[in-house]
Design a protein around this motif. Structure first.
Motif, PDB file in Angstrom:
ATOM      1  N   MET A   1      43.218  53.985  38.349  1.00 35.60           N
ATOM      2  CA  MET A   1      44.281  53.393  39.166  1.00 35.60           C
ATOM      3  C   MET A   1      44.538  51.956  38.742  1.00 35.60           C
ATOM      4  SD  MET A   1      43.266  54.899  42.901  1.00 35.60           S
ATOM      5  CE  MET A   1      44.404  53.958  43.874  1.00 35.60           C
ATOM      6  N   LEU A   2      43.468  51.222  38.442  1.00 33.06           N
ATOM      7  CA  LEU A   2      43.657  49.845  38.004  1.00 33.06           C
ATOM      8  C   LEU A   2      44.325  49.804  36.645  1.00 33.06           C
ATOM      9  CD1 LEU A   2      40.265  48.342  39.190  1.00 33.06           C
ATOM     10  CD2 LEU A   2      42.535  47.826  40.095  1.00 33.06           C
ATOM     11  N   ASP A   3      43.939  50.731  35.767  1.00 33.30           N
ATOM     12  CA  ASP A   3      44.551  50.777  34.439  1.00 33.30           C
ATOM     13  C   ASP A   3      46.028  51.079  34.540  1.00 33.30           C
ATOM     14  OD1 ASP A   3      41.642  52.386  32.900  1.00 33.30           O
ATOM     15  OD2 ASP A   3      42.081  50.281  33.395  1.00 33.30           O
ATOM     16  N   MET A   4      46.400  51.925  35.536  1.00 36.65           N
ATOM     17  CA  MET A   4      47.811  52.301  35.710  1.00 36.65           C
ATOM     18  C   MET A   4      48.600  51.213  36.407  1.00 36.65           C
ATOM     19  SD  MET A   4      48.228  56.257  36.709  1.00 36.65           S
ATOM     20  CE  MET A   4      47.139  56.331  38.100  1.00 36.65           C
ATOM     21  N   ARG A   5      47.896  50.174  36.904  1.00 41.64           N
ATOM     22  CA  ARG A   5      48.551  49.096  37.662  1.00 41.64           C
ATOM     23  C   ARG A   5      49.246  49.669  38.901  1.00 41.64           C
ATOM     24  NH1 ARG A   5      46.083  46.987  33.853  1.00 41.64           N
ATOM     25  NH2 ARG A   5      46.747  45.130  32.711  1.00 41.64           N
ATOM     26  N   VAL A   6      48.503  50.451  39.679  1.00 46.28           N
ATOM     27  CA  VAL A   6      49.058  50.998  40.941  1.00 46.28           C
ATOM     28  C   VAL A   6      49.361  49.848  41.892  1.00 46.28           C
ATOM     29  CG1 VAL A   6      48.461  52.303  43.012  1.00 46.28           C
ATOM     30  CG2 VAL A   6      47.915  53.217  40.755  1.00 46.28           C
ATOM     31  N   ASN A   7      50.652  49.825  42.394  1.00 42.79           N
ATOM     32  CA  ASN A   7      51.081  48.790  43.365  1.00 42.79           C
ATOM     33  C   ASN A   7      50.668  47.384  42.927  1.00 42.79           C
ATOM     34  OD1 ASN A   7      52.164  50.767  45.015  1.00 42.79           O
ATOM     35  ND2 ASN A   7      50.323  50.950  46.258  1.00 42.79           N
ATOM     36  N   PRO A   8      51.200  46.922  41.786  1.00 42.08           N
ATOM     37  CA  PRO A   8      50.688  45.663  41.230  1.00 42.08           C
ATOM     38  C   PRO A   8      51.194  44.406  41.919  1.00 42.08           C
ATOM     39  CG  PRO A   8      52.444  46.506  39.871  1.00 42.08           C
ATOM     40  CD  PRO A   8      52.264  47.490  40.975  1.00 42.08           C
ATOM     41  N   ILE A   9      52.253  44.528  42.743  1.00 38.14           N
ATOM     42  CA  ILE A   9      52.861  43.308  43.285  1.00 38.14           C
ATOM     43  C   ILE A   9      52.201  42.890  44.585  1.00 38.14           C
ATOM     44  CG2 ILE A   9      54.997  42.316  44.154  1.00 38.14           C
ATOM     45  CD1 ILE A   9      56.040  44.826  42.122  1.00 38.14           C
ATOM     46  N   GLN A  10      52.173  43.824  45.551  1.00 41.61           N
ATOM     47  CA  GLN A  10      51.620  43.444  46.848  1.00 41.61           C
ATOM     48  C   GLN A  10      50.475  44.352  47.289  1.00 41.61           C
ATOM     49  OE1 GLN A  10      54.960  43.338  49.574  1.00 41.61           O
ATOM     50  NE2 GLN A  10      54.959  41.119  49.370  1.00 41.61           N
ATOM     51  N   GLY A  11      50.231  45.427  46.556  1.00 41.45           N
ATOM     52  CA  GLY A  11      49.303  46.456  47.030  1.00 41.45           C
ATOM     53  C   GLY A  11      47.982  46.426  46.308  1.00 41.45           C
ATOM     54  N   PHE A  12      47.638  47.576  45.713  1.00 42.82           N
ATOM     55  CA  PHE A  12      46.300  47.847  45.222  1.00 42.82           C
ATOM     56  C   PHE A  12      45.899  46.918  44.056  1.00 42.82           C
ATOM     57  CE2 PHE A  12      42.718  50.515  45.278  1.00 42.82           C
ATOM     58  CZ  PHE A  12      42.323  50.769  43.975  1.00 42.82           C
ATOM     59  N   SER A  13      46.635  47.024  42.916  1.00 40.86           N
ATOM     60  CA  SER A  13      46.246  46.266  41.727  1.00 40.86           C
ATOM     61  C   SER A  13      46.475  44.775  41.902  1.00 40.86           C
ATOM     62  CB  SER A  13      47.031  46.745  40.499  1.00 40.86           C
ATOM     63  OG  SER A  13      46.819  48.111  40.315  1.00 40.86           O
ATOM     64  N   ALA A  14      47.353  44.400  42.831  1.00 43.90           N
ATOM     65  CA  ALA A  14      47.573  42.977  43.072  1.00 43.90           C
ATOM     66  C   ALA A  14      46.305  42.316  43.570  1.00 43.90           C
ATOM     67  CB  ALA A  14      48.698  42.798  44.088  1.00 43.90           C
ATOM     68  N   LYS A  15      45.414  43.086  44.183  1.00 45.55           N
ATOM     69  CA  LYS A  15      44.188  42.509  44.732  1.00 45.55           C
ATOM     70  C   LYS A  15      43.065  42.459  43.700  1.00 45.55           C
ATOM     71  CE  LYS A  15      44.993  43.636  49.566  1.00 45.55           C
ATOM     72  NZ  LYS A  15      46.100  44.570  49.664  1.00 45.55           N
ATOM     73  N   TRP A  16      43.307  43.002  42.482  1.00 44.36           N
ATOM     74  CA  TRP A  16      42.264  43.005  41.459  1.00 44.36           C
ATOM     75  C   TRP A  16      42.534  41.870  40.488  1.00 44.36           C
ATOM     76  CZ3 TRP A  16      37.717  45.361  40.577  1.00 44.36           C
ATOM     77  CH2 TRP A  16      37.206  45.375  39.291  1.00 44.36           C
ATOM     78  N   ASP A  17      41.535  41.117  40.218  1.00 47.17           N
ATOM     79  CA  ASP A  17      41.644  40.014  39.264  1.00 47.17           C
ATOM     80  C   ASP A  17      41.320  40.558  37.871  1.00 47.17           C
ATOM     81  OD1 ASP A  17      41.561  37.709  37.836  1.00 47.17           O
ATOM     82  OD2 ASP A  17      40.477  36.571  39.367  1.00 47.17           O
TER      83      ASP A  17
END
Lengths: 141, 176
Positions: B153-169
């Motif tokens: 999911m992180l590799d796919m950049r799921v919800n990168p703006i405000q959701g899931f991946s946005a919270k991953w550094d």
């Protein structure tokens, strides 16, 4: 033939017995929309007349008491005295004691009403020889 | 031909009616064995009710001689009656006192107990289902699978703006 009109009382304060005099302003707030409104005194007088009938029969006593207990009020001591005297004329002590139990139940959570009623009825109770449920011990299970 | 048919139909009908009558007869016999004592409800009945202090008839109608004489004594001054006699007169006319009518029944204990019992039984049923009915646990719940799923999911950049991946550094490789 004496006809007893069954009336449904709307206001809950009607005829509630208290040591202080009733405030007449309460009557003004009743919700009837038309027709002559019976005052508390007229109500009491009507019921006293009903129970004071010299040749009242057992059915009329039962009907009167059941109707009176059906109203949303605790009857005045005067009415109860008339009812107890009617029981005496009918030689029915059990009904007299039952009436006292019923008005105690009618007072509900207001624990000061029943002692007031007994205090007011004490002369009549002594005269007629009626024991209260408390004196007989049937007020407890 | 027609007559024969009509006759056959009517005789069939008679047979079914007869069978119905016979079965309802047996049914009535069966039911009669179970019926309790009937009370004549066209006559005045006694009832113990808080809002009907004086029922239509006294509790005890048929009195013994002693009770009859007590009733006679009731016609005289009540002050001459003893406490027990007054109670006896009350019990002749009424079954329960107001205190007995208002006695708490403890029914709430039965209700709560019943609720707990059936909830417990349902729990047992659910537990049995878990063991014997549920299919095998999907492998997607395994921690290793979940880790791989998360990484994907992180590799796919799921919800990168405000959701899931946005919270991953992504620089530090940890949650923000």
């Amino acid at each position: 033939m004496f006809r007893v009109a069954v009336r449904l009382s709307v206001s809950g304060v009607r005829g509630l017995t208290r040591p202080q005099p009733r405030c007449q302003a309460v009557l003004a707030s009743r919700c009837y929309s038309h027709g002559k409104q019976e005052t508390d005194e007229e109500f009491d007088a009507r019921w006293i007349t009903y129970f004071n009938k010299p040749d009242i029969d057992a059915w009329e006593l039962r009907k009167g008491m059941n109707t009176l207990i059906g109203y949303d009020l605790v009857p005045e001591p005067k009415i109860l005295e008339a009812a107890l005297r009617a029981c005496r004329r009918l030689n029915d002590l059990a009904s007299a004691i039952r009436i006292l139990e019923a008005v105690k139940d009618k007072a509900g959570p207001h624990k000061d009403i029943y002692p007031y009623l007994i205090q007011e009825l004490r002369p009549a109770l002594q005269e007629l020889g009626i024991s209260t449920p408390e004196e007989l011990g049937i007020d407890k299970v | 031909m027609l007559l024969k048919g009509k006759n056959r139909r009517s005789s069939l009908l008679a047979n079914t009616t007869r069978i119905k009558c016979a079965s309802s007869y047996w049914l009535l016999l069966f039911v009669r064995a179970e019926v309790s004592d009937t009370v004549d409800m066209s006559r005045p009945m006694y009832c113990d009710r808080l809002d009907i202090p004086l029922p239509d008839k006294p509790y005890r109608d048929v009195l013994t001689d002693a009770e009859e004489s007590l009733k006679q004594k009731e016609k005289g001054p009540w002050s001459q009656l003893s406490r027990e006699e007054k109670i006896a007169l009350y019990r002749l006319s009424f079954c329960q006192t107001y205190a007995e009518m208002k006695k708490p029944t403890g029914e709430w204990k039965t209700v709560i107990g019943g609720i707990f019992f059936f909830v417990g039984f349902t729990g047992l049923v659910v537990w049995w289902q878990r063991i014997y009915v549920y299919p095998p646990r999907p492998r997607t719940f395994d921690p290793e699978w979940q880790a791989m799923q998360l990484q994907r999911m992180l590799d796919m950049r799921v919800n990168p703006i405000q959701g899931f991946s946005a919270k991953w550094d992504y620089e530090k490789g940890q949650w923000k």
